[in-house]
Design a protein around this motif. Sequence first.
Motif, PDB file in Angstrom:
ATOM      1  N   ASN A 110      54.971  10.593  97.368  1.00 41.65           N
ATOM      2  CA  ASN A 110      53.647  10.056  97.661  1.00 41.65           C
ATOM      3  C   ASN A 110      53.472   8.743  96.901  1.00 41.65           C
ATOM      4  O   ASN A 110      53.824   8.653  95.722  1.00 41.65           O
ATOM      5  CB  ASN A 110      52.569  11.059  97.240  1.00 41.65           C
ATOM      6  N   GLU A 111      52.943   7.723  97.561  1.00 40.65           N
ATOM      7  CA  GLU A 111      52.822   6.407  96.944  1.00 40.65           C
ATOM      8  C   GLU A 111      51.378   5.934  96.799  1.00 40.65           C
ATOM      9  O   GLU A 111      51.138   4.734  96.588  1.00 40.65           O
ATOM     10  CB  GLU A 111      53.634   5.386  97.745  1.00 40.65           C
ATOM     11  N   GLU A 112      50.407   6.823  96.878  1.00 36.94           N
ATOM     12  CA  GLU A 112      49.016   6.413  96.734  1.00 36.94           C
ATOM     13  C   GLU A 112      48.788   5.875  95.316  1.00 36.94           C
ATOM     14  O   GLU A 112      49.088   6.550  94.335  1.00 36.94           O
ATOM     15  CB  GLU A 112      48.083   7.585  97.018  1.00 36.94           C
ATOM     16  N   GLU A 113      48.242   4.693  95.247  1.00 39.00           N
ATOM     17  CA  GLU A 113      48.112   3.961  93.985  1.00 39.00           C
ATOM     18  C   GLU A 113      47.406   4.764  92.887  1.00 39.00           C
ATOM     19  O   GLU A 113      47.871   4.809  91.746  1.00 39.00           O
ATOM     20  CB  GLU A 113      47.348   2.655  94.239  1.00 39.00           C
ATOM     21  N   HIS A 114      46.291   5.375  93.205  1.00 36.07           N
ATOM     22  CA  HIS A 114      45.494   6.053  92.178  1.00 36.07           C
ATOM     23  C   HIS A 114      46.121   7.364  91.704  1.00 36.07           C
ATOM     24  O   HIS A 114      45.722   7.889  90.666  1.00 36.07           O
ATOM     25  CB  HIS A 114      44.072   6.297  92.678  1.00 36.07           C
ATOM     26  N   LEU A 115      47.094   7.862  92.432  1.00 29.88           N
ATOM     27  CA  LEU A 115      47.775   9.101  92.033  1.00 29.88           C
ATOM     28  C   LEU A 115      49.055   8.844  91.247  1.00 29.88           C
ATOM     29  O   LEU A 115      49.574   9.751  90.597  1.00 29.88           O
ATOM     30  CB  LEU A 115      48.109   9.946  93.269  1.00 29.88           C
ATOM     31  N   GLN A 116      49.586   7.619  91.317  1.00 36.08           N
ATOM     32  CA  GLN A 116      50.903   7.343  90.753  1.00 36.08           C
ATOM     33  C   GLN A 116      51.073   7.696  89.281  1.00 36.08           C
ATOM     34  O   GLN A 116      52.074   8.314  88.917  1.00 36.08           O
ATOM     35  CB  GLN A 116      51.306   5.891  91.003  1.00 36.08           C
ATOM     36  N   PRO A 117      50.142   7.333  88.403  1.00 36.03           N
ATOM     37  CA  PRO A 117      50.372   7.684  86.995  1.00 36.03           C
ATOM     38  C   PRO A 117      50.572   9.191  86.799  1.00 36.03           C
ATOM     39  O   PRO A 117      51.472   9.610  86.071  1.00 36.03           O
ATOM     40  CB  PRO A 117      49.105   7.186  86.285  1.00 36.03           C
ATOM     41  N   TRP A 118      49.747  10.000  87.462  1.00 39.34           N
ATOM     42  CA  TRP A 118      49.858  11.453  87.289  1.00 39.34           C
ATOM     43  C   TRP A 118      51.092  12.000  88.000  1.00 39.34           C
ATOM     44  O   TRP A 118      51.808  12.853  87.466  1.00 39.34           O
ATOM     45  CB  TRP A 118      48.587  12.152  87.775  1.00 39.34           C
ATOM     46  N   LEU A 119      51.369  11.509  89.205  1.00 34.67           N
ATOM     47  CA  LEU A 119      52.552  11.976  89.930  1.00 34.67           C
ATOM     48  C   LEU A 119      53.828  11.636  89.174  1.00 34.67           C
ATOM     49  O   LEU A 119      54.797  12.401  89.208  1.00 34.67           O
ATOM     50  CB  LEU A 119      52.583  11.393  91.345  1.00 34.67           C
TER      51      LEU A 119
END
Length: 187
Positions: A110-119
């Motif tokens: 998944n590459e959604e910007e707001h999820l990246q730090p947690w992913l």
Amino acid sequence: MREESLDFSNKNFMRRIKEKDPTYFDELRKGKHPDYFVLSCSDSRGSPTAITDMPLVRMFVHRNIANQVRREDDSFAAGLYYSLKHLKVKKILIEGHTFCGGVQAAWHGNEEEHLQPWLNHIRESLPCEGYNSVSEEELARINVLSQVENLKAHPVFEQHGEGVYVIGCLFHVESGERVHQVNCKEA
């Protein structure tokens, strides 16, 4: 769910509790002495108290996406510290679940910007690329085992977790079964 439904459900909850024990809420007001500190996923399908049929006060619960133990997560560190130092819990439960959206999003890129730090944190807990044959259930189990290890290396746990049992488990949303992945071990 509309607000009226929440109000109705709350009144129903209060009625059921008071029918069983009219003094329940008076006792609740006196304080809490939970048996467990629980780290579980934020997913609405696996509320720790609901799936274990535990009454209020038995579990001090912290939730985040994919039940991650992170050194730099101040909220988790504060909850862990408070549960060990002030509530004196003697068991910590790390509870993952099958069909975890956080684990799936991390694994499938998944590459959604707001999820990246947690992913990216979740990805650190999963096998390296090239493990395409690993099932989603196995990924969730690996994630739980990684978080157990992360907990044992967390500075708050190292300082205040002596004698505390750590239990890792996986809740199967498809059956309701909760399977222990790591035997109770004293730190």
